[in-house]
Motif scaffolding. Structure first.
Motif, PDB file in Angstrom:
ATOM      1  N   ARG A 286      61.306 -45.197 -67.327  1.00  0.00           N
ATOM      2  CA  ARG A 286      59.889 -45.282 -67.671  1.00  0.00           C
ATOM      3  C   ARG A 286      59.152 -46.344 -66.849  1.00  0.00           C
ATOM      4  O   ARG A 286      58.039 -46.105 -66.362  1.00  0.00           O
ATOM      5  CB  ARG A 286      59.737 -45.567 -69.160  1.00  0.00           C
ATOM      6  N   SER A 287      59.744 -47.542 -66.707  1.00  0.00           N
ATOM      7  CA  SER A 287      59.049 -48.607 -65.977  1.00  0.00           C
ATOM      8  C   SER A 287      58.816 -48.223 -64.516  1.00  0.00           C
ATOM      9  O   SER A 287      57.765 -48.536 -63.941  1.00  0.00           O
ATOM     10  CB  SER A 287      59.836 -49.920 -66.064  1.00  0.00           C
ATOM     11  N   GLU A 290      55.972 -45.748 -64.479  1.00  0.00           N
ATOM     12  CA  GLU A 290      54.693 -46.381 -64.797  1.00  0.00           C
ATOM     13  C   GLU A 290      54.084 -47.045 -63.560  1.00  0.00           C
ATOM     14  O   GLU A 290      52.864 -47.090 -63.415  1.00  0.00           O
ATOM     15  CB  GLU A 290      54.887 -47.417 -65.909  1.00  0.00           C
ATOM     16  N   GLN A 291      54.927 -47.566 -62.687  1.00  0.00           N
ATOM     17  CA  GLN A 291      54.428 -48.178 -61.448  1.00  0.00           C
ATOM     18  C   GLN A 291      53.687 -47.151 -60.591  1.00  0.00           C
ATOM     19  O   GLN A 291      52.671 -47.439 -59.964  1.00  0.00           O
ATOM     20  CB  GLN A 291      55.583 -48.787 -60.659  1.00  0.00           C
ATOM     21  N   SER A 297      53.512 -50.678 -69.645  1.00  0.00           N
ATOM     22  CA  SER A 297      54.189 -50.187 -70.850  1.00  0.00           C
ATOM     23  C   SER A 297      53.416 -50.603 -72.083  1.00  0.00           C
ATOM     24  O   SER A 297      52.821 -51.693 -72.122  1.00  0.00           O
ATOM     25  CB  SER A 297      55.612 -50.746 -70.941  1.00  0.00           C
TER      26      SER A 297
END
Length: 298
Positions: A286-287, A290-291, A297
């Protein structure tokens, strides 16, 4: 004295048809029953049975089962007397039962206008067409209501719902629907009960629920093993099964595999980062995604 006009043939045929339809409506309006005989009726009839066969005939009639051997003829006469002593005139017949993962399908008939009380073969769960014919009954498909209830370990029964059999005698009972109705009443679902009864007094089926749960879990595990079922759904439906822990592991592995495939699709530009984040509420990727999306987050 002036006589009234006679009823013509067309009118007689119409009246007969009306009576036939009314008779059919009555047959379909009330559920038939199983073949057990009321103990009080049995006792009264058995009192007139010769001593050597009395106990055997009484036990068999109470159980609703046929006797074999020397007492069979005596029981046949007793069955005729029992029918004359009662008001019951319709008996349930189970032609076919099909148990699936989510439901039970039944094909049902009923016996009526019997010459003797119809009795099941020893060990059979329900009356069949052969036994009904042997008792001199007329047999037709059962079209009408079918009560569905459950029984607890203390023997108490709880009505749940009513289904109807169609013109071909076919009826379907959904396990999920029964479970949902019980939960809506705060009764804990099917897992809180020992027996599922289909038909008034269970004439169409007595289903051992712990045995059913074990059988359904086995089927579901087989489907998952063949790639045709969901491990996560198995773990949710059968949390106490010995295979549940293994299925949870498989479900997690499958989820991680999908996440890895979707993350690779984001890198290739085939899936948007926003769609990935909507699809996977939690993910080790996820991280990184997200970038690409430019969102922190939550």
């Amino acid at each position: 004295m002036r006589r009234g006009k006679g009823i013509g043939a067309p009118a007689r045929r119409a009246a007969a048809a009306l009576l036939l339809v009314a008779g059919c409506a009555r047959l379909g309006g009330r559920e038939p029953v199983r073949g057990e005989v009321d103990p009080q009726v049995t006792a009264a009839v058995a009192a007139r049975v010769p001593e050597p066969c009395r106990a055997a005939v009484a036990a068999a009639m109470t159980a609703g089962e046929q006797l074999a051997g020397q007492c069979a003829t005596t029981q046949s006469r007793a069955a005729q007397e029992v029918l004359a002593a009662t008001r019951q005139r319709s008996f349930g017949i189970v032609d076919r039962t099909t148990v699936r993962l989510a439901s039970m399908g039944l094909v049902l008939s009923q016996a009526h206008l019997c010459r003797r009380w119809p009795l099941r073969a020893p060990g059979q769960a329900s009356l069949d067409v052969g036994a009904a014919r042997l008792a001199g009954c007329n047999v037709r498909r059962y079209v009408g209501p079918l009560a569905v209830s459950v029984r607890a370990s203390d023997g108490t029964s709880l009505p749940v719902m009513t289904v109807r059999s169609d013109q071909d005698g076919q009826a379907e009972v959904s396990f999920a629907e029964v479970d949902a109705l019980l939960r809506a009443r705060g009764r804990g679902g099917l897992g809180s009960f020992t027996t599922l009864l289909v038909g008034r007094d269970g004439w169409a089926a007595h289903v051992d629920l712990p045995e059913l749960r074990a059988q359904l879990a086995e089927w579901h595990a087989t489907w998952v093993g063949r790639g045709r079922g969901s491990p996560a759904l198995f773990a949710e439906l059968h949390p106490d099964d010995e295979a549940a822990a293994r299925m949870r592991t498989r479900a997690l592995e499958a989820s991680l595999k999908r996440q890895a495939e979707d993350a690779a699709a984001v890198d290739r530009g085939e899936l948007s980062a926003r769609r990935f984040l909507e699809r996977h509420a939690w993910s080790p990727y996820r991280s990184l995604v997200e970038q690409k999306d430019g969102r922190p987050s939550p």
